[in-house]
Write a protein that holds these residues in place. Structure first.
Motif, PDB file in Angstrom:
ATOM      1  N   PHE A  54       0.933  -1.175  -0.191  1.00 27.55           N
ATOM      2  CA  PHE A  54       0.129  -0.038   0.042  1.00 27.55           C
ATOM      3  C   PHE A  54       0.810   1.183   0.009  1.00 27.55           C
ATOM      4  N   LEU A  55       0.677   1.917  -0.828  1.00 25.89           N
ATOM      5  CA  LEU A  55       1.738   3.091  -1.248  1.00 25.89           C
ATOM      6  C   LEU A  55       0.902   4.576  -1.040  1.00 25.89           C
ATOM      7  N   PHE A  56       1.390   5.302  -0.101  1.00 23.76           N
ATOM      8  CA  PHE A  56       0.642   6.598   0.166  1.00 23.76           C
ATOM      9  C   PHE A  56       1.710   7.703   0.093  1.00 23.76           C
ATOM     10  N   ASP A  57       1.477   8.881  -0.626  1.00 20.24           N
ATOM     11  CA  ASP A  57       2.387   9.971  -0.601  1.00 20.24           C
ATOM     12  C   ASP A  57       1.955  10.965   0.397  1.00 20.24           C
ATOM     13  N   LEU A  58       2.910  11.483   1.065  1.00 23.15           N
ATOM     14  CA  LEU A  58       2.780  12.546   2.184  1.00 23.15           C
ATOM     15  C   LEU A  58       3.505  13.979   2.100  1.00 23.15           C
ATOM     16  N   GLY A  59       2.858  14.800   1.881  1.00 25.90           N
ATOM     17  CA  GLY A  59       3.388  16.064   1.829  1.00 25.90           C
ATOM     18  C   GLY A  59       2.765  17.241   2.316  1.00 25.90           C
ATOM     19  N   LYS A  60       3.222  18.600   1.815  1.00 20.49           N
ATOM     20  CA  LYS A  60       2.428  19.689   2.041  1.00 20.49           C
ATOM     21  C   LYS A  60       1.258  19.886   1.277  1.00 20.49           C
ATOM     22  N   ILE A  61       0.276  20.323   1.693  1.00 19.36           N
ATOM     23  CA  ILE A  61      -0.986  20.761   0.760  1.00 19.36           C
ATOM     24  C   ILE A  61      -0.600  21.289  -0.233  1.00 19.36           C
ATOM     25  N   ALA A  62      -1.089  21.270  -1.509  1.00 19.45           N
ATOM     26  CA  ALA A  62      -0.787  21.820  -2.819  1.00 19.45           C
ATOM     27  C   ALA A  62       0.613  21.753  -3.086  1.00 19.45           C
ATOM     28  N   ARG A  63       1.351  20.913  -2.676  1.00 19.94           N
ATOM     29  CA  ARG A  63       2.698  20.796  -3.222  1.00 19.94           C
ATOM     30  C   ARG A  63       3.117  19.437  -3.550  1.00 19.94           C
ATOM     31  N   SER A  64       4.069  19.095  -4.226  1.00 13.78           N
ATOM     32  CA  SER A  64       4.691  17.732  -4.364  1.00 13.78           C
ATOM     33  C   SER A  64       5.004  17.089  -3.402  1.00 13.78           C
ATOM     34  N   PRO A  65       4.429  15.673  -3.383  1.00 14.46           N
ATOM     35  CA  PRO A  65       4.749  14.970  -1.960  1.00 14.46           C
ATOM     36  C   PRO A  65       6.330  14.959  -1.665  1.00 14.46           C
ATOM     37  N   SER A  66       6.542  15.030  -0.445  1.00 16.63           N
ATOM     38  CA  SER A  66       7.944  14.897   0.208  1.00 16.63           C
ATOM     39  C   SER A  66       8.470  13.549   0.376  1.00 16.63           C
ATOM     40  N   LEU A  67       7.480  12.694   0.773  1.00 17.60           N
ATOM     41  CA  LEU A  67       7.861  11.359   1.319  1.00 17.60           C
ATOM     42  C   LEU A  67       6.730  10.211   1.057  1.00 17.60           C
ATOM     43  N   ARG A  68       7.252   9.183   0.581  1.00 11.65           N
ATOM     44  CA  ARG A  68       6.144   8.080   0.234  1.00 11.65           C
ATOM     45  C   ARG A  68       6.207   7.049   1.163  1.00 11.65           C
ATOM     46  N   LEU A  69       5.220   6.532   1.718  1.00  8.73           N
ATOM     47  CA  LEU A  69       4.893   5.611   2.895  1.00  8.73           C
ATOM     48  C   LEU A  69       4.490   4.223   2.124  1.00  8.73           C
ATOM     49  N   HIS A  70       5.445   3.508   2.328  1.00 12.32           N
ATOM     50  CA  HIS A  70       5.342   1.971   1.657  1.00 12.32           C
ATOM     51  C   HIS A  70       4.867   0.989   2.849  1.00 12.32           C
ATOM     52  N   PHE A  71       3.593   0.733   2.950  1.00 12.51           N
ATOM     53  CA  PHE A  71       3.400  -0.186   3.649  1.00 12.51           C
ATOM     54  C   PHE A  71       3.227  -1.715   3.175  1.00 12.51           C
ATOM     55  N   GLN A  72       3.939  -2.451   3.794  1.00 12.32           N
ATOM     56  CA  GLN A  72       3.948  -3.986   3.327  1.00 12.32           C
ATOM     57  C   GLN A  72       3.072  -4.875   3.913  1.00 12.32           C
ATOM     58  N   ASP A  73       2.237  -5.711   3.183  1.00 13.35           N
ATOM     59  CA  ASP A  73       1.428  -6.512   3.934  1.00 13.35           C
ATOM     60  C   ASP A  73       1.609  -7.622   3.167  1.00 13.35           C
ATOM     61  N   TYR A  74       1.066  -8.873   3.731  1.00  7.68           N
ATOM     62  CA  TYR A  74       1.126 -10.272   3.098  1.00  7.68           C
ATOM     63  C   TYR A  74      -0.022 -10.885   3.565  1.00  7.68           C
ATOM     64  N   PRO A  75      -0.375 -12.320   2.984  1.00  8.14           N
ATOM     65  CA  PRO A  75      -1.545 -13.032   3.319  1.00  8.14           C
ATOM     66  C   PRO A  75      -1.164 -13.463   4.828  1.00  8.14           C
ATOM     67  N   GLY A  76      -2.383 -13.686   5.593  1.00  7.97           N
ATOM     68  CA  GLY A  76      -2.202 -14.013   6.765  1.00  7.97           C
ATOM     69  C   GLY A  76      -1.571 -15.621   7.003  1.00  7.97           C
TER      70      GLY A  76
END
Length: 346
Positions: free
Chosen positions: A101-123
């Motif tokens: 699951f990939l989320f981009d984080l940054g200041k509002i109305a600006r290009s994202p500064s950091l990508r959060l890569h949440f790694q999941d897997y089958p139980g």
């Protein structure tokens, strides 16, 4: 004419450099059994982010279509929960591959500064039937991540004296995964214990303290491992209860074919989807990273991320504002590693 040409050349160079600079990625492993609520937690975090901490001038958004589709689908499921016999289920099916699951984080109305890569897997990757290759995959996820978020099915831990806790939350297997992944650990890490579906157990301080006491008891061997001489200075451990839906409370357990079925209910039929504290794991995560930056630590797996704060002062200030909202009472607690989370003496 030559001056104008040189000016245009410099401007084009800046634009080109700005577009070519890759966004830095921070890896986080989602740890927990199938159906415990990992995807629901991510969905709540995304959905409530702007409402809860939008004033800090940060924004978060899914980076790719697979993340957007899964998150939107789970949000629709959570928002449509009705009735007196709600059975919360879900998770990544056993027969699928691991997913991100990939989320981009940054200041509002600006290009994202950091990508959060949440790694999941089958139980199934961490249950008793898992292959050595599947287990090794999860160990590698943990080893490569700056932080690990352990989702805990709270009713499984709290009800019937925790009869089904070991089977479904698998604290022993989780401890063994860390023993392999954190062998010879030489850089700081953050571990977040996140009880989900916990609405019933955090409505007052007495119940919240009981929840925290149960976590300390049920995960004692894992916490003892983190508190060993080798890991105590390197691993920060926090507890962040997340009311995944906010309006749905645990109701009862029924046995069907010798299997427990956990049911939930809306106390107010007109109540709506309103998760609470879903931003707290991210709040602690960014606080941890910012602290490492302020200490000027060299952490190979996240050095490029730490450099962001030195280059992007506006993003750093927004993150600093956001991380001032970390909770530490009402079931929230820093179990160890407070020095890895302390900013300006707080």
């Amino acid at each position: 004419m030559m001056q104008i040409f040189q000016w245009i050349k410099r401007m084009l160079s800046r634009i080109f450099q700005g577009k070519s600079e890759p966004i830095q990625t921070l890896k986080i492993t989602m740890l927990g059994s199938s159906g415990v609520g990992k995807t629901s937690l991510l969905s709540a975090m995304y959905d409530q982010f702007d409402q809860v901490i939008g004033k800090t001038n940060l924004q978060i958004k899914p980076n790719d279509d697979p993340t957007r589709v899964i998150i939107d689908q789970r949000l629709q499921e959570l928002k449509s929960l009705v009735g007196n016999t709600i059975k919360v289920t879900g998770g990544v099916p056993r027969d699928t591959k691991s997913c991100s699951f990939l989320f981009d984080l940054g200041k509002i109305a600006r290009s994202p500064s950091l990508r959060l890569h949440f790694q999941d897997y089958p139980g199934g990757y961490i249950d008793s039937q898992a292959t050595s290759e599947q287990i090794k995959t999860v160990e590698n996820f943990i080893r490569e991540s700056a932080a690990v978020l352990i989702a805990i099915d709270t009713p499984m831990m709290m009800e019937m004296k925790g009869k089904w806790h070991d089977r479904f939350n698998q604290p022993t297997r989780i401890r063994n995964l860390f023993k392999q992944a954190y062998e010879n650990l030489d850089t700081p890490r953050l571990v977040i214990l996140a009880p989900v579906k916990c609405e019933k157990y955090v409505q007052n301080d007495k119940d919240a303290n009981e929840l925290l006491a149960n976590i300390r008891e049920k995960y004692a061997t894992l916490l003892d491992y983190f508190g060993s001489d080798e890991l105590l200075p390197k691993v920060a451990v926090v507890v962040t209860p997340i009311q995944t839906v906010g309006s749905v409370f645990f109701s009862r357990v029924e046995m069907q074919d010798d299997e427990p079925c956990f049911y939930f209910v809306k106390r107010d039929p007109d109540s709506f989807y309103q998760p609470k504290d879903s931003e707290q794991p991210l709040c602690y995560l960014l606080r941890f990273i910012l602290r490492l930056h302020l200490e000027k630590r060299r952490v190979p797996i996240i050095n490029s991320i730490l450099n962001i704060f030195g280059k992007d002062v506006a993003f750093k200030e927004a993150v600093l504002d956001f991380t001032g909202n970390c909770k530490s009472t009402g079931g929230f607690a820093v179990i160890q590693g407070a020095n890895l989370l302390r900013i300006d003496g707080k």
